[in-house]
Write a protein that holds these residues in place. Structure first.
Motif, mmCIF file in Angstrom:
data_model
loop_
_atom_site.group_PDB
_atom_site.id
_atom_site.type_symbol
_atom_site.label_atom_id
_atom_site.label_comp_id
_atom_site.label_asym_id
_atom_site.label_seq_id
_atom_site.Cartn_x
_atom_site.Cartn_y
_atom_site.Cartn_z
ATOM 1 N N ALA A 311 22.557 -27.547 -22.074
ATOM 2 C CA ALA A 311 22.457 -29.017 -22.111
ATOM 3 C C ALA A 311 23.182 -29.721 -21.173
ATOM 4 O O ALA A 311 22.431 -30.749 -20.450
ATOM 5 N N SER A 312 24.142 -29.410 -20.606
ATOM 6 C CA SER A 312 24.910 -30.039 -19.393
ATOM 7 C C SER A 312 24.158 -30.024 -18.216
ATOM 8 O O SER A 312 24.080 -30.769 -17.483
ATOM 9 N N GLU A 316 22.430 -33.007 -16.268
ATOM 10 C CA GLU A 316 22.457 -33.236 -14.691
ATOM 11 C C GLU A 316 21.090 -33.468 -13.958
ATOM 12 O O GLU A 316 21.090 -34.192 -12.966
ATOM 13 N N LEU A 317 20.123 -32.787 -14.560
ATOM 14 C CA LEU A 317 18.702 -32.792 -13.775
ATOM 15 C C LEU A 317 17.935 -34.184 -14.434
ATOM 16 O O LEU A 317 16.846 -34.249 -14.124
ATOM 17 N N GLY A 318 18.567 -34.712 -15.387
ATOM 18 C CA GLY A 318 17.906 -35.985 -16.020
ATOM 19 C C GLY A 318 16.966 -35.586 -17.088
ATOM 20 O O GLY A 318 16.110 -36.530 -17.758
ATOM 21 N N LEU A 319 17.001 -34.470 -17.633
ATOM 22 C CA LEU A 319 16.223 -33.969 -18.856
ATOM 23 C C LEU A 319 16.668 -34.018 -20.204
ATOM 24 O O LEU A 319 15.876 -34.499 -21.087
ATOM 25 N N GLY A 331 21.104 -30.369 -32.390
ATOM 26 C CA GLY A 331 20.012 -29.187 -32.142
ATOM 27 C C GLY A 331 19.138 -29.569 -31.272
ATOM 28 O O GLY A 331 18.101 -29.065 -30.938
ATOM 29 N N ALA A 332 19.620 -30.566 -30.266
ATOM 30 C CA ALA A 332 18.463 -31.265 -29.212
ATOM 31 C C ALA A 332 18.481 -30.163 -28.227
ATOM 32 O O ALA A 332 17.043 -30.075 -27.487
ATOM 33 N N HIS A 333 19.381 -29.352 -28.002
ATOM 34 C CA HIS A 333 18.813 -28.138 -26.893
ATOM 35 C C HIS A 333 17.846 -27.221 -27.279
ATOM 36 O O HIS A 333 17.343 -26.621 -26.361
#
Length: 463
Positions: A311-312, A316-319, A331-333
């Protein structure tokens, strides 16, 4: 097989589990492929192999937990068998190799089980997974073949798991052999990851490497440039430049111990910038999981830590967006990582899961999490020295799942759907190593298959 004292010691450990009555462990028979005499490659039941060691069909073992007696039931060959198979060692001689002196024809198994039941003694058996053994148990016990799996002895299941989950040093050595073959399989797959190559040619080649190493593939090979399908057993496509080939495959050793690896390779040998960014996130999660896995730590916590790494990196990639810990807690990951981090491995690639995955992976302290993604975690309980575990984080872009979550607004506070939709044709990346839990931490088993991006590219390009 191992030395006979190995099997004597294992059965003695089972006798010391405070069970009463008798324990019945069925071996496997031959399984017809398309006619009675044309069978699939034979595979003995793993619990029978573990406690009785004999790797051929038509056997059953009984342990009397009260008087300590042990029996193997089976039939010696006749002249017709010898004509087709050659001279065979007698059942009595084979039983002696694993420290058992009492043998009897298979039909006598019915008498022993009936005598135990008639005298009110408990007959413990493990959950059957083959139809013929379900029918056999129905005939032995009178229980319906349709329900017999649910009538297996929970005390027996837990006793067997408590013994088998801690791998002996000689078992680790067998797993190393399986891992060495797995290494060859995956390096061969990487070298064949060239534009214009048929996926089936690669899958067939590496299955042949497994067979040449002494054992079958430890599970049906997963190999596809559509790696967003987690268990993609279709090998129908032709590899295209710029795609990613996901290969999840392993081997069995001669003694049936498994390996299980996954690598993701750029077709043609060069990651794009976008591919490399996602790849390095998954690699960081893999390395973090190995670093955190140690005795006393719950594997559930290791899974969640790996999810936070993913997730981190995606943030960083904006996703992804928002607080990483809150995102994982919600649970978003799981839109990107919709499976568990790993599972137990040993005589089975998903070790002992025929006995009930819930009993292998969880206990009274640690129970499964009822949340999409983490609900698929097959192992959550505290790790112990001697556990062998797979670490296999991944990141996938599954168009149907993206569409569902976007349409329903699921975790929209943590996911940047506009950015995610730029990755709809990305595919998926999974990176899997096999590790053993040591007294102080964990260790990758055998030589690590090329995994650093540069090493993967070089392996493809060298071909």
């Amino acid at each position: 097989m191992f030395d006979k004292n190995t099997y004597i010691h294992r059965r003695n450990k089972l006798k010391n589990k405070d069970l009463t009555g008798i324990g019945l462990i069925l071996g496997n028979g031959e399984s017809p492929m398309n006619c009675q005499d044309n069978t699939y490659h034979y595979r003995q039941d793993s619990s029978f192999l573990y406690f009785f060691g004999l790797d051929f069909p038509g056997l059953a073992g009984i342990i009397d937990f009260e008087n300590g007696e042990e029996f193997i039931f089976g039939d010696d060959v006749d002249i017709e068998d010898i004509i087709w198979m050659g001279p065979q060692v007698s059942l009595k001689e084979n039983a002696a190799k694993v420290g058992i002196s009492k043998t009897a024809p298979f039909s006598k198994l019915f008498d022993v089980v009936k005598a135990a039941m008639d005298s009110g003694r408990k007959v413990h058996f493990l959950p059957p997974y083959r139809g013929e053994n379900k029918i056999l148990l129905e005939k032995l016990t009178g229980l319906s073949a349709l329900s017999v799996q649910n009538q297996a002895s929970l005390d027996f299941i837990k006793a067997v798991i408590s013994i088998r989950e801690i791998k002996e040093d000689q078992e680790i050595e067998e797993i190393k052999k399986a891992c060495a073959t797995g290494y060859q399989m995956h390096v061969a797959a990487m070298r064949m990851a060239q534009p214009g190559t048929w996926e089936q040619k690669i899958a067939g080649t590496i299955e042949g490497i497994s067979l040449a190493g002494g054992g079958m593939a430890s599970f049906p090979i997963i190999l596809s440039q559509n790696g967003e399908t987690l268990h993609n057993h279709s090998h129908a496509q032709i590899l295209q430049e710029g795609k990613l080939m996901l290969c999840d495959a392993g081997a069995e050793s001669l003694l049936k111990y498994a390996s299980d690896f996954t690598r993701t390779t750029p077709v043609g040998g060069k990651f794009s910038t976008k591919q490399r960014e996602i790849y390095e996130i998954v690699l960081a999660a893999n390395n973090k999981a190995t670093e955190l896995a140690k005795p006393g730590v719950t594997y559930l916590s290791v899974h969640l830590a790996a999810a936070e790494v993913i997730a981190s990196g995606l943030k960083e990639l904006g996703l992804m967006k928002g607080d990483v810990k809150e995102a994982v807690a919600s649970g978003a990951h799981a839109m990107f990582f919709p499976h568990g981090l790993g599972h137990m491995m040993g005589l089975d690639v998903h070790d002992m899961e025929d006995l009930g995955q819930i009993y292998v992976g969880y206990d009274d302290e640690i129970q499964p999490v009822d949340q999409f993604g983490t609900a698929y975690l097959r192992l959550g309980k505290r790790l112990k020295p001697g556990f062998v575990v797979t670490n296999e984080p991944g990141c996938y872009f599954i168009p149907a799942l993206i569409d569902k979550w976007q349409a329903e607004g699921i975790n929209k506070e943590f996911i940047n759907f506009d950015k995610v939709n730029e990755y709809r044709d990305f595919g998926g990346i999974r990176l899997e190593d096999d590790i053993v839990i040591t007294e102080s931490g964990s260790q990758i088993i055998g030589e690590r298959i090329p995994i650093e991006p540069y090493d993967v590219e070089r392996t493809v390009q060298e071909a």
